[in-house]
Design a protein around this motif. Structure first.
Motif, short mmCIF file in Angstrom:
data_model
loop_
_atom_site.label_atom_id
_atom_site.label_comp_id
_atom_site.label_asym_id
_atom_site.label_seq_id
_atom_site.Cartn_x
_atom_site.Cartn_y
_atom_site.Cartn_z
N GLY A 101 -60.04 -10.85 -34.78
CA GLY A 101 -58.52 -11.23 -34.19
C GLY A 101 -57.88 -12.33 -34.18
N ALA A 102 -58.60 -13.88 -34.61
CA ALA A 102 -57.65 -14.93 -34.19
C ALA A 102 -56.51 -14.33 -35.48
CB ALA A 102 -58.32 -16.58 -35.54
N HIS A 103 -55.56 -15.23 -35.78
CA HIS A 103 -54.54 -15.23 -35.96
C HIS A 103 -54.28 -15.66 -37.48
CE1 HIS A 103 -53.08 -13.63 -31.87
NE2 HIS A 103 -52.65 -12.78 -33.01
N GLY A 104 -54.84 -17.10 -37.53
CA GLY A 104 -54.82 -17.95 -38.60
C GLY A 104 -55.64 -19.00 -38.29
N TYR A 105 -55.61 -20.03 -39.11
CA TYR A 105 -56.43 -20.61 -39.45
C TYR A 105 -55.60 -22.43 -39.98
CZ TYR A 105 -56.92 -19.50 -44.20
OH TYR A 105 -56.97 -19.65 -45.64
N ILE A 106 -56.39 -23.21 -39.88
CA ILE A 106 -56.00 -24.71 -39.89
C ILE A 106 -57.59 -25.58 -40.44
CG2 ILE A 106 -54.92 -27.15 -39.46
CD1 ILE A 106 -53.50 -25.70 -38.24
N ILE A 107 -57.07 -26.23 -41.94
CA ILE A 107 -58.25 -26.56 -42.25
C ILE A 107 -58.36 -28.42 -42.57
CG2 ILE A 107 -59.23 -27.32 -44.69
CD1 ILE A 107 -59.91 -24.11 -43.70
N LYS A 108 -59.15 -28.87 -41.54
CA LYS A 108 -58.90 -30.29 -41.29
C LYS A 108 -59.83 -31.05 -42.67
CE LYS A 108 -61.81 -29.41 -37.38
NZ LYS A 108 -62.24 -29.70 -36.47
N PRO A 109 -59.90 -31.37 -42.50
CA PRO A 109 -58.32 -32.92 -42.33
C PRO A 109 -57.18 -31.85 -42.80
CG PRO A 109 -59.73 -34.48 -44.08
CD PRO A 109 -60.32 -32.79 -43.78
N ILE A 110 -55.98 -32.65 -42.22
CA ILE A 110 -54.44 -31.98 -42.48
C ILE A 110 -53.75 -33.25 -42.05
CG2 ILE A 110 -54.38 -31.47 -40.48
CD1 ILE A 110 -52.74 -28.55 -41.70
N LYS A 111 -53.39 -33.30 -42.79
CA LYS A 111 -51.93 -34.28 -42.89
C LYS A 111 -50.97 -33.67 -41.82
CE LYS A 111 -51.49 -35.74 -47.62
NZ LYS A 111 -52.40 -36.50 -47.53
N ILE A 112 -50.47 -35.04 -41.03
CA ILE A 112 -49.80 -34.39 -39.76
C ILE A 112 -48.43 -34.00 -40.06
CG2 ILE A 112 -48.24 -35.04 -37.68
CD1 ILE A 112 -51.44 -36.02 -37.45
N ASP A 113 -48.28 -33.57 -41.03
CA ASP A 113 -46.49 -33.45 -40.86
C ASP A 113 -46.53 -31.01 -41.26
OD1 ASP A 113 -45.04 -34.76 -40.26
OD2 ASP A 113 -44.16 -35.71 -42.65
N ALA A 114 -47.88 -31.20 -42.33
CA ALA A 114 -48.27 -30.48 -42.75
C ALA A 114 -48.81 -29.32 -41.18
CB ALA A 114 -49.30 -30.31 -43.79
N PHE A 115 -49.60 -30.15 -40.10
CA PHE A 115 -49.62 -29.55 -39.33
C PHE A 115 -49.45 -29.22 -38.76
CE2 PHE A 115 -51.39 -31.21 -35.01
CZ PHE A 115 -52.24 -29.49 -34.47
#
Length: 128
Positions: A101-115
């Motif tokens: 049920g998670a809606h999405g994900y972010i892969i670390k490390p990530i650049k601030i603007d992309a985040f």
């Protein structure tokens, strides 16, 4: 008047520095208020007290005890946008979180603007 449109974001990350970095990145250029916790025990209490639009959840914490916290949050707050932050080597666990049920994900490390851009994309789902 601005308070009405402000998004409340809860960030759960056991690494306080990462949570603070995420919060500063969002609050500095977005109309949102970030709340931080490094303890999963606090998440449900915070969700009871404050109406959140989005929860950014560390995969290590979400995946603990076979995704017990993620399952609980989804059952109690099905409309809450839930975004996982993870490292690339955790891809299989990310897939599992998405299936739960998670809606999405972010892969670390990530650049601030992309985040910021990714969080904006998820935040658009809040009132969709």
């Amino acid at each position: 008047m601005n308070e009405i449109h402000r998004k409340n974001i809860l960030i759960l990350d056991p690494e306080r520095d990462i949570g603070e970095l995420f919060a500063r990145a969002l609050e500095s250029r977005r109309d949102c208020k970030c709340y931080l916790t490094s303890r999963q025990e606090e998440v449900v209490d915070l969700l009871k007290d404050i109406s959140f639009d989005l929860l950014l959840l560390d995969l290590g914490t979400a995946g603990a005890e076979d995704f017990k916290l993620l399952r609980k949050i989804k059952s109690l707050y099905p409309r809450l946008i839930l975004v996982i932050d993870a490292y690339l080597h955790q891809k299989e666990l990310v897939t599992r979180a998405l299936s739960l049920g998670a809606h999405g994900y972010i892969i670390k490390p990530i650049k601030i603007d992309a985040f910021r851009k990714k969080i904006d994309e998820f935040a658009l789902q809040v009132h969709a």
